[in-house]
Design a protein around this motif. Structure first.
Motif, short mmCIF file in Angstrom:
data_model
loop_
_atom_site.label_atom_id
_atom_site.label_comp_id
_atom_site.label_asym_id
_atom_site.label_seq_id
_atom_site.Cartn_x
_atom_site.Cartn_y
_atom_site.Cartn_z
N VAL A 38 16.14 5.26 7.12
CA VAL A 38 15.31 6.44 6.87
C VAL A 38 14.22 6.42 7.94
O VAL A 38 13.41 5.48 7.99
N SER A 39 14.22 7.41 8.81
CA SER A 39 13.22 7.47 9.88
C SER A 39 12.01 8.25 9.41
O SER A 39 12.14 9.38 8.91
N LEU A 40 10.84 7.65 9.59
CA LEU A 40 9.58 8.25 9.11
C LEU A 40 8.52 8.16 10.21
O LEU A 40 8.45 7.17 10.93
N SER A 41 7.70 9.19 10.27
CA SER A 41 6.66 9.25 11.29
C SER A 41 5.27 9.27 10.67
O SER A 41 5.03 9.93 9.67
N ASP A 42 4.35 8.57 11.33
CA ASP A 42 2.95 8.52 10.95
C ASP A 42 2.12 9.44 11.86
O ASP A 42 0.94 9.23 12.05
N PHE A 43 2.77 10.47 12.43
CA PHE A 43 2.08 11.31 13.41
C PHE A 43 1.05 12.26 12.81
O PHE A 43 0.11 12.62 13.48
N LYS A 44 1.22 12.64 11.53
CA LYS A 44 0.32 13.65 10.95
C LYS A 44 -1.04 13.08 10.57
O LYS A 44 -2.05 13.41 11.19
N PRO A 94 0.83 -1.20 0.00
CA PRO A 94 0.00 0.00 0.00
C PRO A 94 0.87 1.26 0.00
O PRO A 94 1.92 1.30 0.65
N ASP A 95 0.43 2.26 -0.73
CA ASP A 95 1.16 3.53 -0.73
C ASP A 95 1.02 4.15 0.66
O ASP A 95 0.16 3.77 1.45
N PHE A 96 1.88 5.10 0.94
CA PHE A 96 1.81 5.79 2.23
C PHE A 96 2.30 7.22 2.07
O PHE A 96 2.95 7.56 1.08
N LYS A 97 1.94 8.03 3.04
CA LYS A 97 2.43 9.40 3.15
C LYS A 97 2.90 9.57 4.58
O LYS A 97 2.07 9.60 5.51
N LEU A 98 4.21 9.63 4.76
CA LEU A 98 4.81 9.73 6.08
C LEU A 98 5.68 10.99 6.14
O LEU A 98 6.04 11.56 5.10
N THR A 99 6.04 11.39 7.34
CA THR A 99 6.83 12.60 7.55
C THR A 99 8.25 12.22 7.91
O THR A 99 8.48 11.43 8.83
N ASP A 100 9.24 12.80 7.17
CA ASP A 100 10.63 12.51 7.46
C ASP A 100 11.15 13.44 8.56
O ASP A 100 10.42 14.30 9.07
#
Length: 168
Positions: free
Chosen positions: A103-109, A25-31
């Motif tokens: 690569v650190s990514l966050s799902d916080f948004k 699945p595609d995703f949109k995460l914050t670097d």
């Protein structure tokens, strides 16, 4: 929904991991620089999605260190360390540990990653955080390996994930 445990107590997640052989699945995460990253940004690469509750716990930190060391030796591979930690915490941790192969990514948004990958805890003391899981994606964007760690306090099966990555 899947059931895992936290200190032996059953807790639920929002779904199940993607099936092997399907498109990731595609995703949109914050670097860590507050930019957005999607699956497309890693097109043509082999990926390890190292998913965990918080980098500020021992087991989560160990998984980041281990994948940083082991996968860094593999060509055309990115390790994406994904949690709901703030990008600042992820950046601080990697800088303090000298980790530069992940690569650190966050799902916080928007919190859609946890839902789309079925790993958001829906019950228990870790509710709304992400369940410790590993997803390996090949260069075509297909899921070739998944593991949702049964006991949240346990480490993932690094050997199996790395072998799936080498075989991808």
């Amino acid at each position: 929904m899947a059931t895992v445990t936290f200190h032996g107590d059953a807790i639920q997640t929002s779904g199940t991991l993607p099936k092997t052989g399907t498109k990731a699945p595609d995703f949109k995460l914050t670097d860590t620089k507050l930019g957005s990253k999607s699956l497309n940004d890693f097109s043509g690469k082999k990926l390890v999605l190292n998913i965990f509750p918080s980098v500020d716990t021992g087991v989560c930190a160990t998984s980041v260190r281990t994948f940083n060391k082991e996968a860094s030796e593999l060509e055309n591979t990115n390790v994406l360390c994904i949690s709901r930690d703030l990008p600042f915490a992820l950046s601080r941790f990697c800088a303090a540990e000298g980790l530069d192969n992940v690569v650190s990514l966050s799902d916080f948004k928007n919190r859609s990653f946890g839902k789309d990958y079925g790993v958001t805890f829906t019950t228990g003391p870790l509710e709304s955080l992400l369940s410790r899981s590993v997803v390996v994606v090949n260069q075509k964007g297909e899921v070739v390996y998944t593991e949702q760690v049964q006991e949240t306090g346990d480490e993932p099966n690094y050997k199996a994930a790395l072998q799936a990555l080498k075989d991808a």
